[in-house]
Design a protein around this motif. Structure first.
Motif, PDB file in Angstrom:
ATOM      1  N   ARG A  25       4.771   3.692 -21.567  1.00  0.00           N
ATOM      2  CA  ARG A  25       4.506   3.244 -20.197  1.00  0.00           C
ATOM      3  C   ARG A  25       5.190   4.205 -19.218  1.00  0.00           C
ATOM      4  NH1 ARG A  25       2.198  -1.751 -19.984  1.00  0.00           N
ATOM      5  NH2 ARG A  25       2.206  -2.943 -21.936  1.00  0.00           N
ATOM      6  N   LEU A  26       4.475   5.223 -18.812  1.00  0.00           N
ATOM      7  CA  LEU A  26       5.063   6.303 -18.028  1.00  0.00           C
ATOM      8  C   LEU A  26       4.504   6.412 -16.614  1.00  0.00           C
ATOM      9  CD1 LEU A  26       5.040   9.097 -20.775  1.00  0.00           C
ATOM     10  CD2 LEU A  26       6.955   7.630 -20.109  1.00  0.00           C
ATOM     11  N   SER A  27       3.371   5.800 -16.329  1.00  0.00           N
ATOM     12  CA  SER A  27       2.703   5.989 -15.045  1.00  0.00           C
ATOM     13  C   SER A  27       3.321   5.130 -13.948  1.00  0.00           C
ATOM     14  CB  SER A  27       1.219   5.648 -15.158  1.00  0.00           C
ATOM     15  OG  SER A  27       0.547   6.564 -15.985  1.00  0.00           O
ATOM     16  N   GLY A 202       6.981   9.438  -5.038  1.00  0.00           N
ATOM     17  CA  GLY A 202       8.294   9.969  -4.705  1.00  0.00           C
ATOM     18  C   GLY A 202       9.045  10.639  -5.835  1.00  0.00           C
ATOM     19  N   GLY A 203       8.485  10.663  -7.052  1.00  0.00           N
ATOM     20  CA  GLY A 203       9.222  11.265  -8.157  1.00  0.00           C
ATOM     21  C   GLY A 203       8.369  11.754  -9.305  1.00  0.00           C
ATOM     22  N   TRP A 204       7.108  11.329  -9.347  1.00  0.00           N
ATOM     23  CA  TRP A 204       6.160  11.810 -10.350  1.00  0.00           C
ATOM     24  C   TRP A 204       5.420  13.017  -9.775  1.00  0.00           C
ATOM     25  CZ3 TRP A 204       8.256   7.222 -10.315  1.00  0.00           C
ATOM     26  CH2 TRP A 204       8.381   6.475 -11.496  1.00  0.00           C
ATOM     27  N   VAL A 205       5.057  13.979 -10.612  1.00  0.00           N
ATOM     28  CA  VAL A 205       4.391  15.194 -10.145  1.00  0.00           C
ATOM     29  C   VAL A 205       3.079  15.368 -10.892  1.00  0.00           C
ATOM     30  CG1 VAL A 205       4.542  17.695  -9.822  1.00  0.00           C
ATOM     31  CG2 VAL A 205       6.608  16.284  -9.629  1.00  0.00           C
ATOM     32  N   SER A 206       1.987  15.410 -10.147  1.00  0.00           N
ATOM     33  CA  SER A 206       0.663  15.611 -10.729  1.00  0.00           C
ATOM     34  C   SER A 206       0.320  17.100 -10.692  1.00  0.00           C
ATOM     35  CB  SER A 206      -0.389  14.808  -9.948  1.00  0.00           C
ATOM     36  OG  SER A 206      -1.700  15.144 -10.378  1.00  0.00           O
ATOM     37  N   LEU A 207      -0.017  17.647 -11.853  1.00  0.00           N
ATOM     38  CA  LEU A 207      -0.374  19.059 -11.987  1.00  0.00           C
ATOM     39  C   LEU A 207      -1.807  19.163 -12.490  1.00  0.00           C
ATOM     40  CD1 LEU A 207       2.861  20.195 -13.860  1.00  0.00           C
ATOM     41  CD2 LEU A 207       2.411  20.440 -11.419  1.00  0.00           C
TER      42      LEU A 207
END
Length: 220
Positions: A25-27, A202-207
């Motif tokens: 559960r990471l999203s 605020g802390g996850w980064v979509s590449l």
């Protein structure tokens, strides 16, 4: 001919999509919304058998407007049961190998599951992707893992884009986003070009990456 294919996955900073205990559960909320928008873009969402067994996903569109795509699983040994949630509504697709007797396939057919058979012993992904294009009219595929399927498709040149969201966690071990023997790094490697970067929650980064090589033409 083959469909345009995107891999989508959410991973830890050290590249894990699941911990050694199977926790995945990471999203965050914005990442879930992105995932569902990419599903709405797709004609089919495909997962591997381990992912289907571990998560029993529905693979439907719920967080954004749009239709739900077909839902497929790559499963050479028919480990995913016909009662899986992805098969509970029309549009289920089983991608497996040749040689299964009709008796084993009948429970899937009775639930309206479309069956694609390609390869012996192990699914021939190039043939399977061609059959998705020719038989089911699939032009856009979204792949949601797991790591073995991700790497298998990349190695065969069937991936056009890789979308990964990096979550602010570290597991240190577990399942990698690309899992398997892999490239040697000297004469062969997967090469990508960065297309876009977005910060989520605020802390996850979509590449978002384009695959440069290996990559088969769409019209092969």
């Amino acid at each position: 001919m083959r469909p345009y294919t995107r891999i989508f996955s959410t991973m830890t900073v050290d590249g894990r999509i699941a911990s050694r205990t199977g926790y995945s559960r990471l999203s965050c909320e914005e990442d879930f919304t992105l995932q569902h928008s990419l599903r709405a873009w797709s004609d089919i969402v495909v997962v591997g058998s381990r992912t289907a067994l571990a998560d029993d996903p529905r693979l439907t569109v719920r967080r954004v407007p749009g239709r739900s795509p077909m839902r497929g699983v790559v499963d050479s040994r028919l480990r995913v049961p016909p009662t899986a949630r992805m098969f509970t509504r029309p549009g289920g697709v089983l991608i497996t190998v040749e040689g299964h007797g009709e008796e084993r396939l009948r429970p899937y057919r009775e639930r309206g599951v479309e069956i694609i058979q390609a390869g012996r012993g192990r699914v021939d992904l190039v043939q399977a992707w061609r059959l998705l294009y020719e038989r089911l009219g699939v032009r856009r595929v979204m792949v949601e893992g797991g790591g073995g399927l991700n790497l298998g498709l990349l190695e065969k040149g069937l991936v056009d884009e890789v979308w990964v969201t990096v979550a602010p966690y570290v597991f240190g071990s577990g399942v990698s986003v690309f899992e398997g023997r892999g490239f040697d790094g000297l004469v062969e490697k997967g090469e990508l070009r960065l297309l876009d970067v977005k910060v989520l929650c605020g802390g996850w980064v979509s590449l978002r990456y384009e695959v440069l090589r290996p990559r088969l033409p769409l019209d092969v």
